[in-house]
Design an enzyme around this catalytic site. Structure first.
Site, mmCIF file in Angstrom:
data_model
loop_
_atom_site.group_PDB
_atom_site.id
_atom_site.type_symbol
_atom_site.label_atom_id
_atom_site.label_comp_id
_atom_site.label_asym_id
_atom_site.label_seq_id
_atom_site.Cartn_x
_atom_site.Cartn_y
_atom_site.Cartn_z
ATOM 1 N N THR A 161 0.817 -1.209 0.000
ATOM 2 C CA THR A 161 0.000 0.000 0.000
ATOM 3 C C THR A 161 0.853 1.263 0.000
ATOM 4 O O THR A 161 1.983 1.253 0.516
ATOM 5 C CB THR A 161 -0.901 -0.014 1.262
ATOM 6 N N ASP A 162 0.273 2.350 -0.507
ATOM 7 C CA ASP A 162 0.977 3.644 -0.443
ATOM 8 C C ASP A 162 1.074 4.166 0.987
ATOM 9 O O ASP A 162 1.847 5.094 1.260
ATOM 10 C CB ASP A 162 0.289 4.684 -1.352
ATOM 11 N N GLU A 163 0.283 3.584 1.908
ATOM 12 C CA GLU A 163 0.291 4.094 3.285
ATOM 13 C C GLU A 163 1.625 3.879 3.996
ATOM 14 O O GLU A 163 1.862 4.478 5.044
ATOM 15 C CB GLU A 163 -0.819 3.427 4.100
ATOM 16 N N LYS A 212 2.214 -3.341 7.279
ATOM 17 C CA LYS A 212 2.458 -3.481 5.833
ATOM 18 C C LYS A 212 3.884 -3.023 5.508
ATOM 19 O O LYS A 212 4.569 -3.646 4.683
ATOM 20 C CB LYS A 212 1.439 -2.655 5.025
ATOM 21 N N TYR A 258 -1.946 -0.700 11.048
ATOM 22 C CA TYR A 258 -2.072 -1.343 9.735
ATOM 23 C C TYR A 258 -0.877 -0.999 8.844
ATOM 24 O O TYR A 258 -0.192 -1.890 8.322
ATOM 25 C CB TYR A 258 -3.383 -0.917 9.045
HETATM 26 P P1 NAD Z 1 -9.739 -7.317 2.272
HETATM 27 O O1 NAD Z 1 -9.742 -7.047 3.738
HETATM 28 O O2 NAD Z 1 -10.951 -7.014 1.480
HETATM 29 O O3 NAD Z 1 -9.391 -8.864 2.010
HETATM 30 C C1 NAD Z 1 -8.393 -9.522 2.713
HETATM 31 C C2 NAD Z 1 -8.566 -11.028 2.462
HETATM 32 O O4 NAD Z 1 -7.487 -11.711 3.145
HETATM 33 C C3 NAD Z 1 -9.865 -11.602 3.013
HETATM 34 O O5 NAD Z 1 -10.455 -12.476 2.065
HETATM 35 C C4 NAD Z 1 -9.440 -12.372 4.256
HETATM 36 O O6 NAD Z 1 -10.281 -13.480 4.556
HETATM 37 C C5 NAD Z 1 -8.031 -12.813 3.868
HETATM 38 N N1 NAD Z 1 -7.175 -13.068 5.038
HETATM 39 C C6 NAD Z 1 -7.001 -12.259 6.116
HETATM 40 N N2 NAD Z 1 -6.164 -12.846 6.993
HETATM 41 C C7 NAD Z 1 -5.771 -14.032 6.435
HETATM 42 C C8 NAD Z 1 -4.904 -15.073 6.845
HETATM 43 N N3 NAD Z 1 -4.253 -15.021 8.016
HETATM 44 N N4 NAD Z 1 -4.727 -16.135 6.034
HETATM 45 C C9 NAD Z 1 -5.384 -16.211 4.829
HETATM 46 N N5 NAD Z 1 -6.234 -15.258 4.413
HETATM 47 C C10 NAD Z 1 -6.428 -14.166 5.193
HETATM 48 O O7 NAD Z 1 -8.473 -6.542 1.708
HETATM 49 P P2 NAD Z 1 -8.271 -5.786 0.318
HETATM 50 O O8 NAD Z 1 -8.782 -4.411 0.424
HETATM 51 O O9 NAD Z 1 -8.749 -6.662 -0.766
HETATM 52 O O10 NAD Z 1 -6.668 -5.685 0.275
HETATM 53 C C11 NAD Z 1 -5.905 -6.743 -0.312
HETATM 54 C C12 NAD Z 1 -4.438 -6.380 -0.258
HETATM 55 O O11 NAD Z 1 -4.219 -5.160 -0.979
HETATM 56 C C13 NAD Z 1 -3.910 -6.125 1.152
HETATM 57 O O12 NAD Z 1 -2.610 -6.661 1.238
HETATM 58 C C14 NAD Z 1 -3.875 -4.598 1.269
HETATM 59 O O13 NAD Z 1 -2.882 -4.192 2.163
HETATM 60 C C15 NAD Z 1 -3.541 -4.220 -0.151
HETATM 61 N N6 NAD Z 1 -4.012 -2.888 -0.588
HETATM 62 C C16 NAD Z 1 -5.315 -2.539 -0.434
HETATM 63 C C17 NAD Z 1 -5.756 -1.314 -0.934
HETATM 64 C C18 NAD Z 1 -7.212 -0.889 -0.826
HETATM 65 O O14 NAD Z 1 -7.548 0.217 -1.231
HETATM 66 N N7 NAD Z 1 -8.114 -1.723 -0.314
HETATM 67 C C19 NAD Z 1 -4.845 -0.454 -1.551
HETATM 68 C C20 NAD Z 1 -3.496 -0.843 -1.673
HETATM 69 C C21 NAD Z 1 -3.100 -2.074 -1.198
HETATM 70 O O1 DAU Z 2 -4.166 3.910 0.479
HETATM 71 C C1 DAU Z 2 -4.378 2.529 0.394
HETATM 72 C C2 DAU Z 2 -5.201 2.075 1.588
HETATM 73 O O2 DAU Z 2 -6.520 2.542 1.368
HETATM 74 C C3 DAU Z 2 -5.179 0.564 1.767
HETATM 75 O O3 DAU Z 2 -3.881 0.161 2.098
HETATM 76 C C4 DAU Z 2 -6.151 0.125 2.871
HETATM 77 O O4 DAU Z 2 -6.202 -1.292 2.938
HETATM 78 C C5 DAU Z 2 -7.525 0.667 2.542
HETATM 79 O O5 DAU Z 2 -8.425 0.353 3.586
HETATM 80 C C6 DAU Z 2 -7.463 2.178 2.351
HETATM 81 O O6 DAU Z 2 -7.140 2.839 3.593
HETATM 82 P P1 DAU Z 2 -7.920 4.176 4.050
HETATM 83 O O7 DAU Z 2 -7.795 4.297 5.512
HETATM 84 O O8 DAU Z 2 -7.522 5.323 3.195
HETATM 85 O O9 DAU Z 2 -9.423 3.750 3.594
HETATM 86 P P2 DAU Z 2 -10.854 3.867 4.275
HETATM 87 O O10 DAU Z 2 -11.838 3.349 3.281
HETATM 88 O O11 DAU Z 2 -10.903 3.325 5.637
HETATM 89 O O12 DAU Z 2 -11.038 5.453 4.382
HETATM 90 C C7 DAU Z 2 -10.854 6.315 3.274
HETATM 91 C C8 DAU Z 2 -10.961 7.756 3.782
HETATM 92 O O13 DAU Z 2 -12.300 8.025 4.192
HETATM 93 C C9 DAU Z 2 -10.103 8.039 4.994
HETATM 94 O O14 DAU Z 2 -9.650 9.394 4.920
HETATM 95 C C10 DAU Z 2 -11.081 7.897 6.179
HETATM 96 C C11 DAU Z 2 -12.367 8.397 5.586
HETATM 97 N N1 DAU Z 2 -13.631 7.813 6.093
HETATM 98 C C12 DAU Z 2 -13.741 6.460 6.209
HETATM 99 C C13 DAU Z 2 -14.929 5.893 6.620
HETATM 100 C C14 DAU Z 2 -15.067 4.400 6.759
HETATM 101 C C15 DAU Z 2 -14.714 8.659 6.355
HETATM 102 O O15 DAU Z 2 -14.610 9.904 6.240
HETATM 103 N N2 DAU Z 2 -15.895 8.103 6.749
HETATM 104 C C16 DAU Z 2 -16.051 6.743 6.886
HETATM 105 O O16 DAU Z 2 -17.167 6.295 7.247
#
Ligand code: NAD
Ligand code: DAU
Length: 332
Positions: free
Chosen positions: A121-123, A152, A148
């Site tokens: 992630t960019d975080e 990562k 988190y």
């Molecule tokens: P998500 O939470 O939707 O899905 C995570 C999946 O991993 C789930 O299916 C869960 O059951 C599985 N899991 C969790 N713990 C596990 C374990 N111990 N063993 C096996 N499976 C397990 O997450 P996502 O949003 O799809 O993110 C996927 C990946 O992408 C993550 O590594 C996250 O850090 C990265 N990422 C997410 C975003 C975003 O915007 N959501 C952006 C950049 C990177």
């Molecule tokens: O940048 C990549 C990341 O983006 C991933 O690594 C993470 O897995 C993914 O969850 C996401 O992280 P954020 O914390 O940015 O996403 P989230 O959807 O939780 O929140 C997005 C923005 O919205 C953040 O500034 C918090 C805000 N927010 C979130 C919720 C749930 C609100 O204002 N209201 C809300 O109800």
């Protein structure tokens, strides 16, 4: 390359990646997923079974992981605890899955010599000021701020060390915020969409001025496949689609798309340590690997995401009540 192992393939990005692989390649996919609250097998129900199998299991389970990794030509590692708010409430599963789980996988990949792609992630780069002209690059300093993002960042460091010390055949990608179908309703965009569909008001943390850099999940999938096919071993690639928007702008757009007044939202308790702004410079993957995002119209992408949630209530409804009571307990 014929068979890939996808960890976390029942989660949001993992399942979209599996669908993308089925549509664009002849590869066979095995998904390893623990099916935590975030995993949903229904997201994979339309995947053709001849080229797909599913294993329920934990990426921290060494013998299981070794057996599956040794049978694969490549591993694409999505599995993680992924939600910042959860990491603030209960950090332990983040340490277990994101650190110990990644360690378990790269140890297995090292032993069998299997190609490994680590999805991150960019975080890991912390946050930027709203008026900072800079964006994150592959050279930015790691400054994670939440449990988190710290786990990562640690997992990225493990992969880098295994490449250098043990010759692990790995690449890493760090992507910005994804949106699209099959995203859990705890996340920002699906939470606001399903609130609106339920007749409730969207809820913005703090002042709503925090900025995220949105990318359609299909573009993330195409970037990961590009890196798997053409990326240089040991390299990190940032993935982004120039999609910076404040959270307030996103909510106003969702309200407009659903025929509501643009100010029909509530401001609620902010997230502790809330990162202000993320912004990705994705020049490297574009110039070196020839990748480009296809979803350039954010409003059109949001409209089709709203329509997907409207048409798939059976998918999100079972998660909604528990998610909202968890948020109520956190003042969000
Ligand atoms: P998500 O939470 O939707 O899905 C995570 C999946 O991993 C789930 O299916 C869960 O059951 C599985 N899991 C969790 N713990 C596990 C374990 N111990 N063993 C096996 N499976 C397990 O997450 P996502 O949003 O799809 O993110 C996927 C990946 O992408 C993550 O590594 C996250 O850090 C990265 N990422 C997410 C975003 C975003 O915007 N959501 C952006 C950049 C990177
Ligand atoms: O940048 C990549 C990341 O983006 C991933 O690594 C993470 O897995 C993914 O969850 C996401 O992280 P954020 O914390 O940015 O996403 P989230 O959807 O939780 O929140 C997005 C923005 O919205 C953040 O500034 C918090 C805000 N927010 C979130 C919720 C749930 C609100 O204002 N209201 C809300 O109800």
């Amino acid at each position: 390359m014929q068979r890939i192992l996808v960890t976390g393939g029942a989660g949001f990005i993992g399942c979209n990646f599996v669908h993308f692989i089925m549509e664009h390649t002849p590869l066979h996919v095995t998904v390893l997923d623990k099916l935590t609250y975030a995993g949903n097998l229904q997201s994979l129900s339309e995947v053709p079974s001849a080229r797909f199998d599913f294993v329920k299991g934990d990426i921290c389970d060494g013998p299981l992981v070794e057996a599956l990794v040794s049978r694969a030509d490549a591993v694409v590692h999505f599995a993680a605890e992924s939600h910042n708010d959860n990491s603030l409430a209960e950090p332990r599963p983040f340490v277990d899955t994101n650190l110990v789980g990644t360690f378990t996988l790269i140890e297995a990949a090292r032993k069998s010599g299997t190609r490994f792609h680590h999805v991150s992630t960019d975080e890991v780069y912390g946050d930027l000021e709203l008026d900072d002209p800079r964006r994150f690059t592959e050279e930015s300093v790691y400054r994670p701020t939440s449990p988190y993002s710290a786990t990562k960042a640690g997992s990225d460091m493990l992969v880098r060390a295994w490449v250098r010390s043990f010759g692990l055949q790995a690449t890493i990608s760090n992507c910005s915020n994804n949106y699209g179908r099959f995203q859990h309703v705890e996340k920002f965009i699906p939470r606001q969409i399903t609130n609106i569909l339920d007749g409730a008001r969207p809820r913005l943390y703090g002042s709503g001025s925090n900025v995220r850099d949105w990318i359609h999940v299909e573009d993330h999938s195409s970037a990961v496949l590009t890196i798997l096919e053409r990326g240089d071993i040991g390299e990190t690639y940032l993935i982004g689609a120039d999609g910076e928007r404040s959270n307030r702008e996103v909510v106003e757009m969702l309200l407009a798309l659903t025929g509501h007044s643009p100010d029909a939202y509530d401001l609620v308790t902010d997230r502790p340590g809330h990162d202000l702004r993320y912004a990705i410079d994705s020049s490297k993957i574009r110039a070196e690997l020839g990748w480009a995002p296809q979803y350039s119209d954010f409003e059109a992408g949001l409209r089709s995401t709203v329509e997907w949630y409207r048409g798939n209530e059976h998918w999100w409804r079972p998660q909604k009540k528990a998610t909202e009571s968890k948020y109520a307990g956190q003042g969000h």
